[in-house]
Design an enzyme around this catalytic site. Structure first.
Site, PDB file in Angstrom:
ATOM      1  N   ILE A 161       0.728  -1.268   0.042  1.00 22.75           N
ATOM      2  CA  ILE A 161      -0.120  -0.030   0.129  1.00 22.75           C
ATOM      3  C   ILE A 161       0.981   1.277   0.214  1.00 22.75           C
ATOM      4  O   ILE A 161       0.641   2.131  -0.849  1.00 22.75           O
ATOM      5  CB  ILE A 161      -1.030  -0.063   1.153  1.00 22.75           C
ATOM      6  CG1 ILE A 161      -1.942  -1.337   1.188  1.00 22.75           C
ATOM      7  CG2 ILE A 161      -1.775   1.130   1.177  1.00 22.75           C
ATOM      8  CD1 ILE A 161      -2.522  -1.552   2.473  1.00 22.75           C
ATOM      9  N   ALA A 237      -4.640   4.098   8.108  1.00 21.06           N
ATOM     10  CA  ALA A 237      -5.304   3.219   7.515  1.00 21.06           C
ATOM     11  C   ALA A 237      -4.962   1.889   7.558  1.00 21.06           C
ATOM     12  O   ALA A 237      -5.049   0.969   6.805  1.00 21.06           O
ATOM     13  CB  ALA A 237      -5.904   3.565   6.124  1.00 21.06           C
ATOM     14  N   SER A 238      -3.927   1.590   8.794  1.00 24.25           N
ATOM     15  CA  SER A 238      -3.174   0.251   8.714  1.00 24.25           C
ATOM     16  C   SER A 238      -3.777  -0.512   9.643  1.00 24.25           C
ATOM     17  O   SER A 238      -4.739  -1.230   9.469  1.00 24.25           O
ATOM     18  CB  SER A 238      -1.713   0.839   8.892  1.00 24.25           C
ATOM     19  OG  SER A 238      -1.607   1.203  10.243  1.00 24.25           O
ATOM     20  N   ASP A 263      -9.000   5.173  10.138  1.00 22.25           N
ATOM     21  CA  ASP A 263     -10.079   4.355   9.550  1.00 22.25           C
ATOM     22  C   ASP A 263     -10.125   2.976  10.346  1.00 22.25           C
ATOM     23  O   ASP A 263     -10.877   2.043  10.076  1.00 22.25           O
ATOM     24  CB  ASP A 263      -9.559   3.591   8.099  1.00 22.25           C
ATOM     25  CG  ASP A 263     -10.352   2.906   7.134  1.00 22.25           C
ATOM     26  OD1 ASP A 263     -11.484   3.078   7.403  1.00 22.25           O
ATOM     27  OD2 ASP A 263     -10.019   1.894   6.761  1.00 22.25           O
ATOM     28  N   GLU A 268     -12.795  -2.524  17.506  1.00 21.43           N
ATOM     29  CA  GLU A 268     -13.950  -2.060  16.307  1.00 21.43           C
ATOM     30  C   GLU A 268     -15.351  -2.827  16.628  1.00 21.43           C
ATOM     31  O   GLU A 268     -15.194  -3.958  16.986  1.00 21.43           O
ATOM     32  CB  GLU A 268     -13.426  -2.304  15.204  1.00 21.43           C
ATOM     33  CG  GLU A 268     -12.222  -1.624  14.730  1.00 21.43           C
ATOM     34  CD  GLU A 268     -11.479  -1.912  13.255  1.00 21.43           C
ATOM     35  OE1 GLU A 268     -12.137  -2.698  12.506  1.00 21.43           O
ATOM     36  OE2 GLU A 268     -10.772  -1.339  12.912  1.00 21.43           O
ATOM     37  N   HIS A 291     -13.277   1.427   9.271  1.00 18.17           N
ATOM     38  CA  HIS A 291     -12.445   0.254   8.520  1.00 18.17           C
ATOM     39  C   HIS A 291     -12.943  -0.291   7.030  1.00 18.17           C
ATOM     40  O   HIS A 291     -13.064  -1.272   6.767  1.00 18.17           O
ATOM     41  CB  HIS A 291     -12.295  -0.937   9.417  1.00 18.17           C
ATOM     42  CG  HIS A 291     -11.270  -1.938   9.165  1.00 18.17           C
ATOM     43  ND1 HIS A 291     -10.511  -2.363  10.123  1.00 18.17           N
ATOM     44  CD2 HIS A 291     -10.530  -2.068   8.273  1.00 18.17           C
ATOM     45  CE1 HIS A 291      -9.563  -3.261   9.665  1.00 18.17           C
ATOM     46  NE2 HIS A 291      -9.588  -3.034   8.564  1.00 18.17           N
ATOM     47  N   ILE A 292     -13.095   1.043   6.203  1.00 23.59           N
ATOM     48  CA  ILE A 292     -13.547   0.857   4.958  1.00 23.59           C
ATOM     49  C   ILE A 292     -12.352   1.114   3.774  1.00 23.59           C
ATOM     50  O   ILE A 292     -12.700   0.940   2.800  1.00 23.59           O
ATOM     51  CB  ILE A 292     -14.628   1.450   4.521  1.00 23.59           C
ATOM     52  CG1 ILE A 292     -14.666   2.937   5.041  1.00 23.59           C
ATOM     53  CG2 ILE A 292     -15.923   0.503   5.123  1.00 23.59           C
ATOM     54  CD1 ILE A 292     -14.112   3.818   4.221  1.00 23.59           C
ATOM     55  N   GLY A 293     -11.089   1.347   4.260  1.00 23.27           N
ATOM     56  CA  GLY A 293     -10.190   1.501   3.466  1.00 23.27           C
ATOM     57  C   GLY A 293     -10.020   0.559   2.136  1.00 23.27           C
ATOM     58  O   GLY A 293      -9.613   0.911   0.949  1.00 23.27           O
ATOM     59  N   GLY A 294     -10.303  -0.895   2.417  1.00 28.47           N
ATOM     60  CA  GLY A 294      -9.975  -1.830   1.188  1.00 28.47           C
ATOM     61  C   GLY A 294     -11.652  -2.273   0.910  1.00 28.47           C
ATOM     62  O   GLY A 294     -11.572  -3.072  -0.013  1.00 28.47           O
TER      63      GLY A 294
END
Ligand code: NAI
Length: 408
Positions: A161, A237-238, A263, A268, A291-294
């Site tokens: 990434i 976002a890791s 993110d 969570e 947590h929608i980075g991917g």
């Protein structure tokens, strides 16, 4: 002993609403015996359904325990149509001679794009301006609003990434700097920094792309936040544990940092009904995403393609590249020979026993591949014979044998 089945008899069970492209790819490769269940199936019910399944496709909610796997007598391979494989007892799958495949990098681009967008949003103060507009306030100002062009981006963790982000950011004219614990080839004009402190001190925006390891827990703590430039921005976002969120809140409230986009969180919600708790809630200069980075359609399509390709390659040709729990072997075509796969416990003398079995049958070996990983060994042989039934029987009789399979 498993003789080769015709493709229409090889049974696939796809759970949890795996992306429909999976069926498309399987059918294109000649596999038509596909059953779908669009939810996760709980362990008891699953154990009853997988007795005659050859390939099982799951996402993250299906738990494949040792007890469940033990009921899957014909199971040949597992596809995790997601990034992680924690939901599968990988050691149990190896002991049963079942490789597990996933798609670790199918959402790399999705994360990099979101982060790039967030960097622009933060540098223009959009979180506050958006929040103000929703409350009826017109925050029209250029104060602390900047172009990203010419600004310095510090990437921590220059892997899949991090490198993608660097390339995209350079396209917008940013000066890319990175820090990694491993020496990495810089792409484009990116500048490596052996010292994290050095990177933090000279970056206008810092973006984190490291894995979740004991070393990265609170990698960004109060000291590191204070080493960042006054007025700088932070993106994570890791993984959630990489940043000390209480320390980040203080740095934002005290005005040392201008803003942040987060993110991922140490804890969570597991469902949309759970309340999301975080010390960052309520700060108007923080962009919070669940947590929608991917999480994009394209990533789902990539996952479907990547995982089905790996399953098809294993079924068609025995290649195990990309397996997470199994010896990895990349195999050429085997035109004109029969290919025999022998999965065994990794014990001394097995290869010799295999070769003795072959010599005893007076069969010529055109090619032989061996790879071991942990407790599992995998031998693939291309043999010049029309009748391998006797050989398969002899291989099956070797005490360390877990599974044999034949391809024509
Ligand atoms: P990767 O494994 O390709 O790259 C990670 C890099 O971090 C490697 O180059 C490694 O050498 C480096 N690294 C490890 N420890 C370090 C340390 N202490 N300091 C500096 N560098 C260090 O991983 P990839 O695919 O780029 O993913 C990065 C992170 O993004 C992972 O934590 C992954 O879980 C997360 N991720 C988040 C998603 C989301 O939805 N927000 C989606 C996909 C991945």
């Amino acid at each position: 002993m498993a003789l080769s089945l015709s493709k229409e008899k090889i049974r696939f069970l796809l759970l949890e609403g795996v992306h429909p492209d999976a069926d498309k790819h399987l059918r294109a490769a000649g596999y038509t015996n596909i059953q779908r269940i669009d939810q996760a199936v709980e362990a008891g019910a699953l154990a009853e359904q997988i007795g005659d399944v050859h390939f099982l496709g799951i996402r993250s909610r299906t738990q494949l325990t040792q007890a469940t796997l033990a009921m899957a007598h014909k199971l040949t391979g597992i596809g995790c149509f997601c990034i992680g494989t924690d939901q599968v007892d990988l050691a149990a799958a190896s002991r049963l001679g079942v490789p597990v495949f996933n798609a670790p990098y199918a959402n790399t681009r999705s994360v990099a794009e979101l982060v790039l967008a967030e960097i622009i949003m933060l540098m223009r103060g959009i979180p506050e301006k958006n929040a103000s507009a929703h409350q009826g306030r017109w925050l029209k100002t250029a104060h602390r609003s900047h172009e990203v062009r010419g600004k310095s981006l510090g990437i921590v963790g220059y892997g899949h990434i991090g490198t993608q982000l660097g390339i995209l950011a350079e396209g917008l004219g940013m000066q890319v700097h990175y820090h990694d614990i491993v020496s990495k080839l810089p792409l484009g004009n990116a500048q490596p920094h052996p010292s994290l402190e050095d990177l933090l001190r000279q970056s206008d925006v810092v973006s984190l792309h490291v894995p979740d390891t004991p070393e990265t827990e609170h990698l960004i703590d109060r000291d590191k936040l204070l080493q960042m430039r006054p007025g700088a921005h932070l993106v994570n976002a890791s993984r959630g544990r990489v940043v000390d969120l209480d320390a980040l809140r203080s740095a934002l409230v005290e005005g040392h940092l201008a803003s942040a986009a987060i993110d991922v969180f140490p804890s969570e919600p597991t469902s949309t009904n759970d309340v999301f708790e975080s010390p960052l809630r309520g700060l108007s200069n923080v962009l919070l995403t669940p947590h929608i980075g991917g999480s994009t359609q394209e990533a789902q399509e990539n996952i479907a393609r990547d995982v089905t390709e790996k399953l098809i390659r294993y079924s068609d040709n025995g290649s195990t590249m990309g397996a997470v729990n199994f010896p990895e072997v990349a195999l050429p075509d085997h035109a004109g020979t029969q290919r025999i796969m022998h999965i065994h416990r990794n014990e001394p003398g097995v290869l010799q026993a295999i070769n003795t079995a072959i010599t005893d049958q007076s069969i010529n070996i055109a090619a032989q591949y061996l790879q071991t990983q942990g407790e599992t060994g995998y031998v693939v042989m291309d043999v010049e014979t029309q009748d391998a039934a006797g050989l398969l029987k002899a291989l099956e009789a070797i005490p360390a044998t877990i599974k044999t399979r034949r391809l024509f």
